[in-house]
Design a protein around this motif. Structure first.
Motif, PDB file in Angstrom:
ATOM      1  N   GLN A  35       0.718  -1.240  -0.055  1.00 46.84           N
ATOM      2  CA  GLN A  35       0.101  -0.035   0.058  1.00 46.84           C
ATOM      3  C   GLN A  35       0.956   1.212   0.014  1.00 46.84           C
ATOM      4  O   GLN A  35       2.115   1.117   0.334  1.00 46.84           O
ATOM      5  N   GLY A  36       0.348   2.191  -0.714  1.00 48.37           N
ATOM      6  CA  GLY A  36       1.161   3.530  -0.665  1.00 48.37           C
ATOM      7  C   GLY A  36       0.644   4.680  -1.664  1.00 48.37           C
ATOM      8  O   GLY A  36      -0.713   4.102  -2.056  1.00 48.37           O
ATOM      9  N   VAL A  37       1.419   5.434  -2.288  1.00 48.11           N
ATOM     10  CA  VAL A  37       0.721   6.478  -3.098  1.00 48.11           C
ATOM     11  C   VAL A  37       1.015   6.387  -4.479  1.00 48.11           C
ATOM     12  O   VAL A  37       2.016   5.725  -4.890  1.00 48.11           O
ATOM     13  N   ALA A  38       0.195   6.176  -5.265  1.00 48.23           N
ATOM     14  CA  ALA A  38       0.423   5.939  -6.837  1.00 48.23           C
ATOM     15  C   ALA A  38       0.067   7.408  -7.603  1.00 48.23           C
ATOM     16  O   ALA A  38      -0.533   8.245  -7.115  1.00 48.23           O
ATOM     17  N   SER A  39       0.980   7.631  -8.433  1.00 46.99           N
ATOM     18  CA  SER A  39       0.872   8.750  -9.523  1.00 46.99           C
ATOM     19  C   SER A  39       0.515   8.189 -10.861  1.00 46.99           C
ATOM     20  O   SER A  39       0.563   7.040 -11.086  1.00 46.99           O
ATOM     21  N   TRP A  40       0.489   9.216 -12.025  1.00 50.68           N
ATOM     22  CA  TRP A  40       0.243   8.528 -13.096  1.00 50.68           C
ATOM     23  C   TRP A  40       1.070   9.270 -14.163  1.00 50.68           C
ATOM     24  O   TRP A  40       1.615  10.565 -13.914  1.00 50.68           O
ATOM     25  N   HIS A  59      -1.800   4.720 -23.675  1.00 51.98           N
ATOM     26  CA  HIS A  59      -3.246   3.919 -23.620  1.00 51.98           C
ATOM     27  C   HIS A  59      -3.214   2.640 -23.295  1.00 51.98           C
ATOM     28  O   HIS A  59      -4.466   1.968 -23.318  1.00 51.98           O
ATOM     29  N   ASP A  60      -2.065   1.868 -22.999  1.00 50.15           N
ATOM     30  CA  ASP A  60      -1.860   0.575 -22.485  1.00 50.15           C
ATOM     31  C   ASP A  60      -2.243   0.563 -20.852  1.00 50.15           C
ATOM     32  O   ASP A  60      -1.758   1.559 -20.343  1.00 50.15           O
ATOM     33  N   LEU A  61      -2.586  -0.566 -20.438  1.00 49.11           N
ATOM     34  CA  LEU A  61      -2.663  -0.876 -18.980  1.00 49.11           C
ATOM     35  C   LEU A  61      -1.736  -1.193 -18.542  1.00 49.11           C
ATOM     36  O   LEU A  61      -1.351  -2.257 -18.251  1.00 49.11           O
ATOM     37  N   THR A  62      -0.640  -0.358 -18.119  1.00 45.86           N
ATOM     38  CA  THR A  62       0.757  -0.644 -17.827  1.00 45.86           C
ATOM     39  C   THR A  62       1.074   0.252 -16.488  1.00 45.86           C
ATOM     40  O   THR A  62       0.393   1.273 -16.357  1.00 45.86           O
ATOM     41  N   ILE A  89       3.695  -4.561 -15.080  1.00 45.31           N
ATOM     42  CA  ILE A  89       4.587  -3.843 -14.859  1.00 45.31           C
ATOM     43  C   ILE A  89       5.592  -3.981 -15.982  1.00 45.31           C
ATOM     44  O   ILE A  89       6.163  -5.144 -16.289  1.00 45.31           O
ATOM     45  N   ASN A  90       5.870  -2.729 -16.678  1.00 48.75           N
ATOM     46  CA  ASN A  90       7.011  -2.650 -17.820  1.00 48.75           C
ATOM     47  C   ASN A  90       7.900  -1.732 -17.694  1.00 48.75           C
ATOM     48  O   ASN A  90       8.632  -1.523 -18.774  1.00 48.75           O
ATOM     49  N   ASP A  91       8.079  -0.820 -16.659  1.00 45.77           N
ATOM     50  CA  ASP A  91       9.030   0.036 -16.392  1.00 45.77           C
ATOM     51  C   ASP A  91       9.240   0.480 -14.949  1.00 45.77           C
ATOM     52  O   ASP A  91       8.833  -0.239 -14.313  1.00 45.77           O
ATOM     53  N   ARG A  92      10.339   1.030 -14.897  1.00 46.89           N
ATOM     54  CA  ARG A  92      10.778   1.388 -13.565  1.00 46.89           C
ATOM     55  C   ARG A  92      10.494   2.657 -13.093  1.00 46.89           C
ATOM     56  O   ARG A  92      10.431   3.772 -13.751  1.00 46.89           O
ATOM     57  N   GLY A  93      10.327   2.817 -11.913  1.00 46.94           N
ATOM     58  CA  GLY A  93       9.857   4.203 -11.300  1.00 46.94           C
ATOM     59  C   GLY A  93       8.787   3.942 -10.300  1.00 46.94           C
ATOM     60  O   GLY A  93       8.503   2.857  -9.805  1.00 46.94           O
ATOM     61  N   PRO A  94       8.245   5.085  -9.657  1.00 45.94           N
ATOM     62  CA  PRO A  94       8.256   6.229  -9.840  1.00 45.94           C
ATOM     63  C   PRO A  94       9.636   6.673  -9.086  1.00 45.94           C
ATOM     64  O   PRO A  94      10.295   6.173  -8.116  1.00 45.94           O
ATOM     65  N   TYR A  95      10.101   7.906  -9.499  1.00 44.88           N
ATOM     66  CA  TYR A  95      11.344   8.385  -8.980  1.00 44.88           C
ATOM     67  C   TYR A  95      10.918   9.500  -8.060  1.00 44.88           C
ATOM     68  O   TYR A  95      11.908  10.613  -7.962  1.00 44.88           O
ATOM     69  N   VAL A  96       9.700   9.619  -7.528  1.00 48.57           N
ATOM     70  CA  VAL A  96       9.405  10.725  -6.494  1.00 48.57           C
ATOM     71  C   VAL A  96       9.108  10.297  -5.160  1.00 48.57           C
ATOM     72  O   VAL A  96       8.620   9.216  -5.171  1.00 48.57           O
ATOM     73  N   GLY A  98       8.174   8.874  -1.784  1.00 48.05           N
ATOM     74  CA  GLY A  98       6.981   8.665  -1.177  1.00 48.05           C
ATOM     75  C   GLY A  98       6.189   7.977  -2.068  1.00 48.05           C
ATOM     76  O   GLY A  98       4.735   7.639  -1.654  1.00 48.05           O
ATOM     77  N   ARG A  99       6.330   7.558  -3.348  1.00 49.16           N
ATOM     78  CA  ARG A  99       5.435   7.012  -4.017  1.00 49.16           C
ATOM     79  C   ARG A  99       5.583   5.685  -4.594  1.00 49.16           C
ATOM     80  O   ARG A  99       6.941   5.387  -4.678  1.00 49.16           O
ATOM     81  N   ILE A 100       4.921   4.832  -4.742  1.00 46.85           N
ATOM     82  CA  ILE A 100       5.245   3.335  -4.979  1.00 46.85           C
ATOM     83  C   ILE A 100       5.067   2.807  -6.418  1.00 46.85           C
ATOM     84  O   ILE A 100       5.374   1.844  -7.053  1.00 46.85           O
ATOM     85  N   LEU A 101       4.284   3.645  -7.244  1.00 46.50           N
ATOM     86  CA  LEU A 101       3.623   3.214  -8.500  1.00 46.50           C
ATOM     87  C   LEU A 101       3.161   4.299  -9.332  1.00 46.50           C
ATOM     88  O   LEU A 101       2.749   5.367  -8.735  1.00 46.50           O
ATOM     89  N   ASP A 102       3.919   4.040 -10.726  1.00 44.90           N
ATOM     90  CA  ASP A 102       3.522   5.248 -11.697  1.00 44.90           C
ATOM     91  C   ASP A 102       2.570   4.402 -12.661  1.00 44.90           C
ATOM     92  O   ASP A 102       2.769   3.590 -13.199  1.00 44.90           O
ATOM     93  N   LEU A 103       1.317   4.788 -12.939  1.00 47.56           N
ATOM     94  CA  LEU A 103       0.344   4.180 -13.656  1.00 47.56           C
ATOM     95  C   LEU A 103       0.291   4.952 -14.909  1.00 47.56           C
ATOM     96  O   LEU A 103       0.458   6.006 -15.301  1.00 47.56           O
ATOM     97  N   SER A 104       0.050   4.075 -16.001  1.00 47.84           N
ATOM     98  CA  SER A 104      -0.242   4.789 -17.581  1.00 47.84           C
ATOM     99  C   SER A 104      -1.407   5.534 -17.270  1.00 47.84           C
ATOM    100  O   SER A 104      -2.306   5.579 -16.452  1.00 47.84           O
TER     101      SER A 104
END
Length: 137
Positions: A35-40, A59-62, A89-96, A98-104
């Motif tokens: 659990q954590g904070v996601a961005s896009w 436009h893909d679900l990644t 999961i097809n990429d690395r990040g997020p690089y901010v 406190g965030r755990i995931l970057d969504l498309s």
């Protein structure tokens, strides 16, 4: 003699039933939860190469994650509204921090977080969606 055989068989049946139930529960239970904070992310990265080597398509679900194996399928739930989406999961990040995931962009739209930009999420991976990648070894 027949009674002993029937009693023996009946003694095994509950064990088999419990084992089958426990196995079914293990198969349904997530093997990884975070659990954590996601961005896009989207327009500025559209068409660029991802860590997996494919071109990013907003436009893909990644999604991008710092450590999960590339190719892993993750169910992401927006904790503010309960909406979920399955992404790869097809990429690395997020690089901010406190965030755990970057969504498309498409994934962010599916869980209604595009407008807010960030939201608390829960990531779940089932055993059959876990992928070990040679690139992550």
């Amino acid at each position: 003699m027949k009674g002993a055989m029937i009693a023996g068989a009946c003694a095994i049946l509950p064990v088999l039933a419990m084992d089958g139930t426990a196995e079914a529960q293990r198969a349904q239970a997530p093997v990884y939860v975070q659990q954590g904070v996601a961005s896009w992310y989207g327009p500025g990265f559209h068409g660029r190469r991802t860590a997996s080597g494919e071109r990013f398509n907003q436009h893909d679900l990644t999604a991008a994650h710092k450590k999960l194996p590339l190719g892993t399928r993750v169910v992401v739930t927006n904790l503010r509204n309960g909406k979920s989406v399955e992404v790869e999961i097809n990429d690395r990040g997020p690089y901010v921090r406190g965030r755990i995931l970057d969504l498309s962009r498409a994934a962010a739209e599916q869980i209604d977080m595009k407008k807010s930009g960030v939201t608390p999420v829960r990531l779940e991976i089932n055993e059959d969606n876990w992928r070990l990648s040679d690139r992550d070894s």
